[in-house]
Design a protein around this motif. Structure first.
Motif, PDB file in Angstrom:
ATOM      1  N   UNK A  33     -38.591 -14.007  19.190  1.00 37.37           N
ATOM      2  CA  UNK A  33     -37.168 -14.153  19.485  1.00 37.37           C
ATOM      3  C   UNK A  33     -36.779 -15.625  19.476  1.00 37.37           C
ATOM      4  N   UNK A  34     -37.682 -16.460  19.988  1.00 36.51           N
ATOM      5  CA  UNK A  34     -37.401 -17.890  20.010  1.00 36.51           C
ATOM      6  C   UNK A  34     -37.380 -18.472  18.605  1.00 36.51           C
ATOM      7  N   UNK A  35     -38.275 -17.949  17.758  1.00 42.35           N
ATOM      8  CA  UNK A  35     -38.296 -18.401  16.367  1.00 42.35           C
ATOM      9  C   UNK A  35     -36.987 -18.039  15.679  1.00 42.35           C
ATOM     10  N   UNK A  36     -36.553 -16.808  15.888  1.00 42.71           N
ATOM     11  CA  UNK A  36     -35.312 -16.342  15.274  1.00 42.71           C
ATOM     12  C   UNK A  36     -34.145 -17.197  15.757  1.00 42.71           C
ATOM     13  N   UNK A  37     -34.166 -17.513  17.039  1.00 44.88           N
ATOM     14  CA  UNK A  37     -33.105 -18.316  17.631  1.00 44.88           C
ATOM     15  C   UNK A  37     -33.082 -19.714  16.991  1.00 44.88           C
ATOM     16  N   UNK A  38     -34.264 -20.281  16.817  1.00 40.72           N
ATOM     17  CA  UNK A  38     -34.376 -21.612  16.222  1.00 40.72           C
ATOM     18  C   UNK A  38     -33.898 -21.593  14.773  1.00 40.72           C
ATOM     19  N   UNK A  39     -34.236 -20.504  14.079  1.00 39.11           N
ATOM     20  CA  UNK A  39     -33.806 -20.373  12.682  1.00 39.11           C
ATOM     21  C   UNK A  39     -32.290 -20.260  12.601  1.00 39.11           C
ATOM     22  N   UNK A  40     -31.731 -19.500  13.527  1.00 41.86           N
ATOM     23  CA  UNK A  40     -30.279 -19.320  13.545  1.00 41.86           C
ATOM     24  C   UNK A  40     -29.582 -20.652  13.808  1.00 41.86           C
ATOM     25  N   UNK A  41     -30.173 -21.393  14.735  1.00 35.27           N
ATOM     26  CA  UNK A  41     -29.604 -22.685  15.108  1.00 35.27           C
ATOM     27  C   UNK A  41     -29.617 -23.623  13.904  1.00 35.27           C
ATOM     28  N   UNK A  42     -30.715 -23.591  13.185  1.00 29.88           N
ATOM     29  CA  UNK A  42     -30.851 -24.462  12.028  1.00 29.88           C
ATOM     30  C   UNK A  42     -29.862 -24.052  10.935  1.00 29.88           C
ATOM     31  N   UNK A  43     -29.751 -22.746  10.726  1.00 26.05           N
ATOM     32  CA  UNK A  43     -28.827 -22.241   9.720  1.00 26.05           C
ATOM     33  C   UNK A  43     -27.400 -22.656  10.055  1.00 26.05           C
ATOM     34  N   UNK A  44     -27.096 -22.647  11.350  1.00 26.29           N
ATOM     35  CA  UNK A  44     -25.771 -23.021  11.815  1.00 26.29           C
ATOM     36  C   UNK A  44     -25.495 -24.494  11.505  1.00 26.29           C
ATOM     37  N   UNK A  45     -26.511 -25.313  11.720  1.00 27.36           N
ATOM     38  CA  UNK A  45     -26.367 -26.744  11.451  1.00 27.36           C
ATOM     39  C   UNK A  45     -26.196 -27.009   9.964  1.00 27.36           C
ATOM     40  N   UNK A  46     -26.957 -26.267   9.159  1.00 27.71           N
ATOM     41  CA  UNK A  46     -26.855 -26.415   7.702  1.00 27.71           C
ATOM     42  C   UNK A  46     -25.446 -26.020   7.254  1.00 27.71           C
ATOM     43  N   UNK A  47     -24.985 -24.898   7.820  1.00 27.64           N
ATOM     44  CA  UNK A  47     -23.631 -24.394   7.503  1.00 27.64           C
ATOM     45  C   UNK A  47     -22.584 -25.413   7.896  1.00 27.64           C
ATOM     46  N   UNK A  48     -22.735 -26.006   9.071  1.00 29.26           N
ATOM     47  CA  UNK A  48     -21.788 -26.987   9.581  1.00 29.26           C
ATOM     48  C   UNK A  48     -21.725 -28.199   8.657  1.00 29.26           C
ATOM     49  N   UNK A  49     -22.867 -28.549   8.144  1.00 30.65           N
ATOM     50  CA  UNK A  49     -22.973 -29.729   7.281  1.00 30.65           C
ATOM     51  C   UNK A  49     -22.259 -29.524   5.951  1.00 30.65           C
ATOM     52  N   UNK A  50     -22.182 -28.279   5.487  1.00 31.51           N
ATOM     53  CA  UNK A  50     -21.559 -28.021   4.187  1.00 31.51           C
ATOM     54  C   UNK A  50     -20.070 -28.389   4.188  1.00 31.51           C
TER      55      UNK A  50
END
Ligand SMILES: [Zn+2]
Length: 134
Positions: A33-50
């Motif tokens: 669950x923590x891994x998934x959370x970290x992945x989601x967080x990273x995806x969010x940051x990548x999305x924000x950067x676009x």
């Protein structure tokens, strides 16, 4: 062979073997669950950067509208006709082109040297407010 006997682990669960499988399983799930959370967080940051490379502010829009808006921006840039996207020139200002994104949002472009140049995305309400006599 000796019969396996259930024992009580320090955690309070009962079971067989050296470790409590229930707790081991829970720990594994927690880790996942923590891994998934970290992945989601990273995806969010990548999305924000676009959004940094968008010529106009698209933050705050639904992701599907962001994608659609970017598609239109790129297509216009590549020379595609704004009418392909249902765009219309405004009656009271022919230099302004309005392209619907959905029922609630439209992209406003200005005709600059014959090229529709995206200026902003406005909601239906905002759009109506900018109309003369509204
Ligand atoms: Zn346990």
């Amino acid at each position: 062979m000796a019969r396996k006997r259930k024992k009580t682990f320090p955690c309070g669960h009962k079971g067989y073997g050296q470790i409590c499988h229930r707790c081991a399983e829970e720990a594994k799930l927690k880790e996942r669950a923590q891994e998934v959370k970290a992945q989601k967080k990273q995806a969010k940051q990548v999305w924000k950067k676009t959004f940094e490379s968008d010529p106009i502010d698209l933050t705050g829009l639904m992701p599907n509208l962001v994608v659609k808006a970017r598609n239109i921006i790129h297509s216009l840039h590549d020379g595609q006709d704004y009418r392909d996207f249902g765009g219309k020139r405004l009656n009271y200002d022919r230099q302004v082109i309005s392209i619907p994104l959905n029922r609630d949002y439209r992209m406003i472009c200005h005709d600059i040297d014959g090229k529709p140049t995206p200026k902003s995305v406005v909601s239906h309400e905002e759009y109506n407010r900018t109309k003369p006599g509204a």
